[in-house]
Design a protein around this motif. Structure first.
Motif, PDB file in Angstrom:
ATOM      1  N   ARG A 180      -0.661   4.443   8.084  1.00  0.00           N
ATOM      2  CA  ARG A 180      -0.607   5.868   8.467  1.00  0.00           C
ATOM      3  C   ARG A 180      -0.272   6.736   7.264  1.00  0.00           C
ATOM      4  NH1 ARG A 180       1.978   4.124  13.350  1.00  0.00           N
ATOM      5  NH2 ARG A 180       4.004   4.632  12.454  1.00  0.00           N
ATOM      6  N   THR A 181       0.657   6.237   6.444  1.00  0.00           N
ATOM      7  CA  THR A 181       1.014   6.971   5.222  1.00  0.00           C
ATOM      8  C   THR A 181      -0.191   7.068   4.297  1.00  0.00           C
ATOM      9  OG1 THR A 181       3.307   6.229   5.388  1.00  0.00           O
ATOM     10  CG2 THR A 181       2.560   7.010   3.228  1.00  0.00           C
ATOM     11  N   ARG A 208      -1.071  -0.484  -4.734  1.00  0.00           N
ATOM     12  CA  ARG A 208       0.151  -1.229  -4.427  1.00  0.00           C
ATOM     13  C   ARG A 208       0.188  -1.640  -2.955  1.00  0.00           C
ATOM     14  NH1 ARG A 208       2.464   2.162  -8.369  1.00  0.00           N
ATOM     15  NH2 ARG A 208       3.007   3.775  -6.880  1.00  0.00           N
ATOM     16  N   THR A 209      -0.263  -0.745  -2.074  1.00  0.00           N
ATOM     17  CA  THR A 209      -0.270  -1.058  -0.645  1.00  0.00           C
ATOM     18  C   THR A 209      -1.196  -2.229  -0.354  1.00  0.00           C
ATOM     19  OG1 THR A 209       0.270   1.196  -0.002  1.00  0.00           O
ATOM     20  CG2 THR A 209      -0.821  -0.153   1.646  1.00  0.00           C
ATOM     21  N   PHE A 258       3.161  -2.625   8.577  1.00  0.00           N
ATOM     22  CA  PHE A 258       1.812  -2.396   8.066  1.00  0.00           C
ATOM     23  C   PHE A 258       1.203  -1.140   8.672  1.00  0.00           C
ATOM     24  CE2 PHE A 258       0.684  -7.071   6.801  1.00  0.00           C
ATOM     25  CZ  PHE A 258       1.637  -7.014   5.799  1.00  0.00           C
ATOM     26  N   SER A 259       1.451  -0.920   9.956  1.00  0.00           N
ATOM     27  CA  SER A 259       0.927   0.273  10.629  1.00  0.00           C
ATOM     28  C   SER A 259       1.489   1.541   9.994  1.00  0.00           C
ATOM     29  CB  SER A 259       1.277   0.205  12.116  1.00  0.00           C
ATOM     30  OG  SER A 259       0.849   1.364  12.766  1.00  0.00           O
ATOM     31  N   LEU A 260       2.771   1.539   9.716  1.00  0.00           N
ATOM     32  CA  LEU A 260       3.403   2.688   9.072  1.00  0.00           C
ATOM     33  C   LEU A 260       2.806   2.932   7.686  1.00  0.00           C
ATOM     34  CD1 LEU A 260       5.576   4.872   9.203  1.00  0.00           C
ATOM     35  CD2 LEU A 260       7.191   3.199   8.288  1.00  0.00           C
ATOM     36  N   ARG A 295      -4.860   9.894   1.954  1.00  0.00           N
ATOM     37  CA  ARG A 295      -6.315  10.012   1.813  1.00  0.00           C
ATOM     38  C   ARG A 295      -6.735  11.459   2.062  1.00  0.00           C
ATOM     39  NH1 ARG A 295     -10.052  10.516   5.409  1.00  0.00           N
ATOM     40  NH2 ARG A 295      -8.682   9.952   7.120  1.00  0.00           N
ATOM     41  N   LYS A 296      -6.147  12.093   3.070  1.00  0.00           N
ATOM     42  CA  LYS A 296      -6.445  13.501   3.350  1.00  0.00           C
ATOM     43  C   LYS A 296      -5.957  14.387   2.211  1.00  0.00           C
ATOM     44  CE  LYS A 296      -6.297  12.717   8.299  1.00  0.00           C
ATOM     45  NZ  LYS A 296      -5.489  12.795   9.509  1.00  0.00           N
ATOM     46  N   LEU A 297      -4.815  14.028   1.646  1.00  0.00           N
ATOM     47  CA  LEU A 297      -4.292  14.785   0.512  1.00  0.00           C
ATOM     48  C   LEU A 297      -5.200  14.636  -0.706  1.00  0.00           C
ATOM     49  CD1 LEU A 297      -2.136  16.521  -0.802  1.00  0.00           C
ATOM     50  CD2 LEU A 297      -0.763  14.450  -1.130  1.00  0.00           C
TER      51      LEU A 297
END
Length: 149
Positions: free
Chosen positions: A86-87, A56-57, A81-83, A92-94
């Motif tokens: 970052r989310t 979706r992003t 877009f930056s926010l 990605r780490k999750l």
């Protein structure tokens, strides 16, 4: 039974909607096949939700990308877009933690503290399926982190 499992009626918010909390039975062996399958289902569903959010992003950024003439509008879009990015980076780490948890299930190591080997507890895992430390070790880790900051 782990301390975090003493009250099986304590409501737990799972990170995935639509999956009922595990119904603990008296005398049930910890991390039996049914429990492992329950957490495998949660982790897979969570991973799927995160992957759909990534899609979706990408679509949102493609469709909303514009070259605004007004510098304020352009700055607002870039900040948005930056926010989002970052989310997605946190997610990605999750996703990596979810993969590690699924691997731990396959290896028979899921649900046990990586530090002391104690049971993490069903209710704690329901709330945080990627948990790798029991409450005591996590608390100690946080205290150490505070002291080092």
């Amino acid at each position: 039974m782990a301390a975090s499992d003493q009250n099986p009626n304590t409501p737990v918010r799972s990170p995935v909607t639509g999956i009922a909390p595990y119904d603990l039975k008296d005398g049930e062996e910890y991390m039996n096949d049914a429990q492992r399958e329950h957490f495998r289902t949660i982790l897979r569903a969570w991973r799927q939700e995160l992957m759909e959010e990534v899609d979706r992003t990408v679509e949102h950024m493609k469709s909303e990308a514009a070259n605004f003439a007004d510098p304020a509008d352009r700055a607002t879009q870039e900040e948005e877009f930056s926010l989002e990015l970052r989310t997605r980076d946190r997610e990605r780490k999750l996703l990596k933690k979810i993969s590690e948890a699924l691997n731990d299930i396959d290896q028979g190591e899921y649900g046990y503290c990586k530090s002391c080997g104690a049971e993490i507890g069903i209710r704690r895992l329901e709330a945080r399926p990627t948990a790798t430390l029991c409450i005591e070790c996590k608390t100690l880790q946080e205290i150490k982190e505070k002291q080092m900051a």
